[in-house]
Design a protein around this motif. Structure first.
Motif, PDB file in Angstrom:
ATOM      1  N   ILE A  84      49.349  46.969  37.159  1.00 44.47           N
ATOM      2  CA  ILE A  84      49.278  48.227  37.906  1.00 44.47           C
ATOM      3  C   ILE A  84      50.471  48.961  37.462  1.00 44.47           C
ATOM      4  N   ALA A  85      51.752  48.549  37.847  1.00 41.54           N
ATOM      5  CA  ALA A  85      53.197  48.869  37.713  1.00 41.54           C
ATOM      6  C   ALA A  85      53.054  49.658  36.115  1.00 41.54           C
ATOM      7  N   ARG A  86      52.857  48.586  35.152  1.00 42.88           N
ATOM      8  CA  ARG A  86      53.455  48.935  33.892  1.00 42.88           C
ATOM      9  C   ARG A  86      52.300  50.075  33.160  1.00 42.88           C
ATOM     10  N   HIS A  87      51.202  49.997  34.008  1.00 39.37           N
ATOM     11  CA  HIS A  87      50.177  51.132  33.073  1.00 39.37           C
ATOM     12  C   HIS A  87      49.854  52.312  34.222  1.00 39.37           C
ATOM     13  N   GLU A  88      50.856  52.352  35.013  1.00 41.40           N
ATOM     14  CA  GLU A  88      50.674  53.497  36.034  1.00 41.40           C
ATOM     15  C   GLU A  88      49.285  53.655  36.662  1.00 41.40           C
ATOM     16  N   VAL A  89      48.695  52.582  37.005  1.00 38.16           N
ATOM     17  CA  VAL A  89      47.265  52.634  37.408  1.00 38.16           C
ATOM     18  C   VAL A  89      46.977  53.511  38.770  1.00 38.16           C
ATOM     19  N   GLY A  90      46.172  54.291  38.516  1.00 33.85           N
ATOM     20  CA  GLY A  90      45.797  55.364  39.766  1.00 33.85           C
ATOM     21  C   GLY A  90      44.460  55.025  40.418  1.00 33.85           C
ATOM     22  N   ALA A  91      43.840  54.143  39.658  1.00 31.42           N
ATOM     23  CA  ALA A  91      42.438  53.938  40.146  1.00 31.42           C
ATOM     24  C   ALA A  91      41.685  52.597  39.715  1.00 31.42           C
ATOM     25  N   VAL A  92      41.002  51.900  40.507  1.00 36.38           N
ATOM     26  CA  VAL A  92      40.359  50.683  40.072  1.00 36.38           C
ATOM     27  C   VAL A  92      38.953  50.847  40.135  1.00 36.38           C
ATOM     28  N   ILE A  93      38.431  49.878  39.060  1.00 38.38           N
ATOM     29  CA  ILE A  93      36.917  49.684  39.158  1.00 38.38           C
ATOM     30  C   ILE A  93      36.730  48.302  38.849  1.00 38.38           C
ATOM     31  N   HIS A  94      36.216  47.571  40.154  1.00 38.08           N
ATOM     32  CA  HIS A  94      36.246  46.052  40.009  1.00 38.08           C
ATOM     33  C   HIS A  94      34.691  45.584  39.604  1.00 38.08           C
ATOM     34  N   LEU A  95      34.963  44.805  38.415  1.00 41.14           N
ATOM     35  CA  LEU A  95      33.760  44.497  37.930  1.00 41.14           C
ATOM     36  C   LEU A  95      33.584  42.911  37.808  1.00 41.14           C
ATOM     37  N   ALA A  96      34.986  42.367  37.572  1.00 44.73           N
ATOM     38  CA  ALA A  96      35.102  40.959  37.513  1.00 44.73           C
ATOM     39  C   ALA A  96      34.272  39.967  38.630  1.00 44.73           C
ATOM     40  N   ALA A  97      33.543  39.321  38.153  1.00 45.78           N
ATOM     41  CA  ALA A  97      32.801  38.397  39.091  1.00 45.78           C
ATOM     42  C   ALA A  97      31.884  37.435  38.379  1.00 45.78           C
ATOM     43  N   LYS A  98      31.828  36.289  39.067  1.00 47.76           N
ATOM     44  CA  LYS A  98      30.636  35.460  38.582  1.00 47.76           C
ATOM     45  C   LYS A  98      29.427  35.837  39.152  1.00 47.76           C
ATOM     46  N   LYS A  99      28.500  35.912  38.182  1.00 45.35           N
ATOM     47  CA  LYS A  99      27.052  36.580  38.724  1.00 45.35           C
ATOM     48  C   LYS A  99      25.868  35.720  38.302  1.00 45.35           C
ATOM     49  N   GLN A 100      25.918  34.641  38.160  1.00 43.94           N
ATOM     50  CA  GLN A 100      24.486  33.689  38.013  1.00 43.94           C
ATOM     51  C   GLN A 100      24.124  33.463  39.344  1.00 43.94           C
ATOM     52  N   VAL A 101      23.045  33.665  39.744  1.00 45.20           N
ATOM     53  CA  VAL A 101      22.393  33.477  41.034  1.00 45.20           C
ATOM     54  C   VAL A 101      22.365  31.915  41.121  1.00 45.20           C
ATOM     55  N   ALA A 102      21.655  31.359  40.219  1.00 46.22           N
ATOM     56  CA  ALA A 102      21.289  29.991  40.205  1.00 46.22           C
ATOM     57  C   ALA A 102      22.692  29.136  40.088  1.00 46.22           C
ATOM     58  N   GLU A 103      23.553  29.420  39.534  1.00 51.56           N
ATOM     59  CA  GLU A 103      24.751  28.568  39.424  1.00 51.56           C
ATOM     60  C   GLU A 103      25.588  28.952  40.764  1.00 51.56           C
ATOM     61  N   SER A 104      25.464  29.929  41.322  1.00 51.69           N
ATOM     62  CA  SER A 104      26.208  30.113  42.784  1.00 51.69           C
ATOM     63  C   SER A 104      25.557  29.215  43.556  1.00 51.69           C
ATOM     64  N   ILE A 105      24.475  28.755  43.509  1.00 50.49           N
ATOM     65  CA  ILE A 105      23.831  27.730  44.528  1.00 50.49           C
ATOM     66  C   ILE A 105      24.639  26.188  44.328  1.00 50.49           C
ATOM     67  N   THR A 106      24.762  26.039  43.085  1.00 51.44           N
ATOM     68  CA  THR A 106      25.351  24.627  42.798  1.00 51.44           C
ATOM     69  C   THR A 106      26.816  24.746  42.904  1.00 51.44           C
ATOM     70  N   ARG A 107      27.358  26.023  42.950  1.00 48.71           N
ATOM     71  CA  ARG A 107      28.652  26.024  42.592  1.00 48.71           C
ATOM     72  C   ARG A 107      29.359  27.004  43.527  1.00 48.71           C
ATOM     73  N   PRO A 108      28.901  26.858  44.783  1.00 45.54           N
ATOM     74  CA  PRO A 108      29.406  28.223  45.989  1.00 45.54           C
ATOM     75  C   PRO A 108      30.791  28.338  46.137  1.00 45.54           C
ATOM     76  N   LEU A 109      31.779  27.138  45.838  1.00 48.82           N
ATOM     77  CA  LEU A 109      32.961  27.265  46.275  1.00 48.82           C
ATOM     78  C   LEU A 109      33.650  28.111  45.311  1.00 48.82           C
ATOM     79  N   ARG A 110      33.172  27.975  43.846  1.00 47.88           N
ATOM     80  CA  ARG A 110      33.705  28.722  43.023  1.00 47.88           C
ATOM     81  C   ARG A 110      33.357  30.181  42.998  1.00 47.88           C
ATOM     82  N   TYR A 111      31.931  30.471  43.465  1.00 43.91           N
ATOM     83  CA  TYR A 111      31.705  31.885  43.637  1.00 43.91           C
ATOM     84  C   TYR A 111      32.683  32.402  44.769  1.00 43.91           C
ATOM     85  N   TYR A 112      32.855  31.731  45.956  1.00 45.71           N
ATOM     86  CA  TYR A 112      33.500  32.436  46.865  1.00 45.71           C
ATOM     87  C   TYR A 112      35.085  32.565  46.541  1.00 45.71           C
TER      88      TYR A 112
END
Ligand code: WQD
Length: 324
Positions: free
Chosen positions: A63-91
């Motif tokens: 953030i400092a190096r690139h003088e970030v002025g705004a954030v668009i946050h898309l990074a996430a795990k998104k597999q519905v089925a996988e979230s059921i078997t690996r909830p802790l990783r999703y949280y």
């Protein structure tokens, strides 16, 4: 010109958001752990920082190096089925990672934050009308829960620390702006049908005994290019109305299409008409119908989807053959 930090910017949706920002004259910086993102999706000249949102030190440095002025946050795990078997990783990834990112945003006094949320926060809507942003949110998977908790984190942090925020609830995303940007994960209807067609098998419809016109589930499909434009419009709306409070918006087309209609259109557009869709058992956790009311996005962003299902299917198919 604002420098936007795009977490998950090497992903299927992220890569489209990066291109939409470049076309709008903005300056993206991609921050992605490359666990599912693809380095080659990041355009020449766009900085890529390989990292996790769990890494506060690297976030602060970036953030400092690139003088970030705004954030668009898309990074996430998104597999519905996988979230059921690996909830802790999703949280851990979707909630704890977001918390750390918001702490870095607050520390750097960044005032614009766009969050990738999901129609899965609605779970199974109680009636089969279009869902508005005021529809009760009752997620039915750990994935959907992490997205709803994420919205709470974003809205509360925004109100407490003077950050203008937008939570964008994506409906069913499909299509590609270019073949090399197509979705490579076979985890949604269209690529799952493509995979069967490649094997000489007909589309498999998960249940046709739902309370819908043709008995199959109804969804609201939105082209990934329209979705990417919605992010640019949201970032603009937030920066033009400093501390515009918090926006929570459905990002869909507002038009329901059934699984059978999709399967038949895919057959026609990919020249596999002979492979007549078959019906199998229901998939657990599938709501009969989830379709967006999209008035709020039109009002607050001046945005609405422009592309149709035909473009989604044909562009996805071209990408599928390019990548496979
Ligand atoms: C669509 C319909 C299936 C495959 C998606 C994303 C989720 C979230 C919300 C972003 C369902 C049926 C599927 C097949 C079928 N988006 N189907 N045969 O479940 O609506 O959720 O949108 O956050 O991440 O996954 O999408 O594409 O899995 O299923 O009949 O071979 O197609 O039962 O009714 P879904 P999907």
């Amino acid at each position: 010109m604002t420098t936007f930090l795009i977490t998950g910017g090497a992903g299927y949706i992220g890569a489209h958001v990066v291109r939409a920002l470049l076309a709008a004259g903005e300056r993206p910086v991609v921050y992605d752990d490359l666990s599912t993102g693809v380095r080659a999706r990041v355009p020449e000249g766009v900085p890529l920082v390989e990292g996790s949102t769990l890494d506060r030190v690297l976030l602060d440095q970036t953030i400092a190096r690139h003088e970030v002025g705004a954030v668009i946050h898309l990074a996430a795990k998104k597999q519905v089925a996988e979230s059921i078997t690996r909830p802790l990783r999703y949280y851990r990834e979707n909630v704890h990672g977001l918390q750390i990112l918001l702490e870095a945003v607050r520390g750097a006094r960044i005032e614009t934050f766009v969050f990738s949320s999901s129609a899965s926060v609605y779970g199974t809507p109680v009636d089969d009308g279009p869902v508005t942003e005021d529809t009760v949110c009752a997620p039915i998977s750990p994935y959907g829960e992490t997205k709803l908790i994420g919205e709470w984190l974003v809205r509360n942090a925004g109100r407490a620390h003077g950050i203008s925020t937008a939570c964008l609830r994506y409906f069913n995303v499909a299509g590609a702006a270019a073949p090399e940007l197509a979705d490579t994960s076979v985890s949604n209807l269209i690529p799952m049908v493509f995979e069967r067609l490649d094997a000489g098998l007909p589309p498999l419809i998960f249940g046709d005994d739902y309370p819908t016109p043709d008995g199959t589930c109804v969804r609201d499909y939105i082209h990934v290019e329209d979705l990417a434009q919605a992010h640019v419009a949201a970032a603009r709306a937030l920066s033009e109305q400093p501390f515009a409070g918090d926006l929570t918006l459905n990002i869909g087309r507002g038009e329901g299409v059934s699984v059978r209609e999709m399967a038949e259109q895919i057959g026609v557009l990919t020249h596999h008409e002979a492979l007549i869709p078959q019906v199998g058992p229901r998939r657990v956790g599938d709501p009969a119908r989830v379709v967006a009311r999209t008035d709020a996005a039109a009002k607050h962003l001046g945005w609405s989807a422009r592309r149709g299902v035909r473009d989604m299917i044909t562009s996805a198919w071209t990408g599928w053959r390019f990548i496979r």
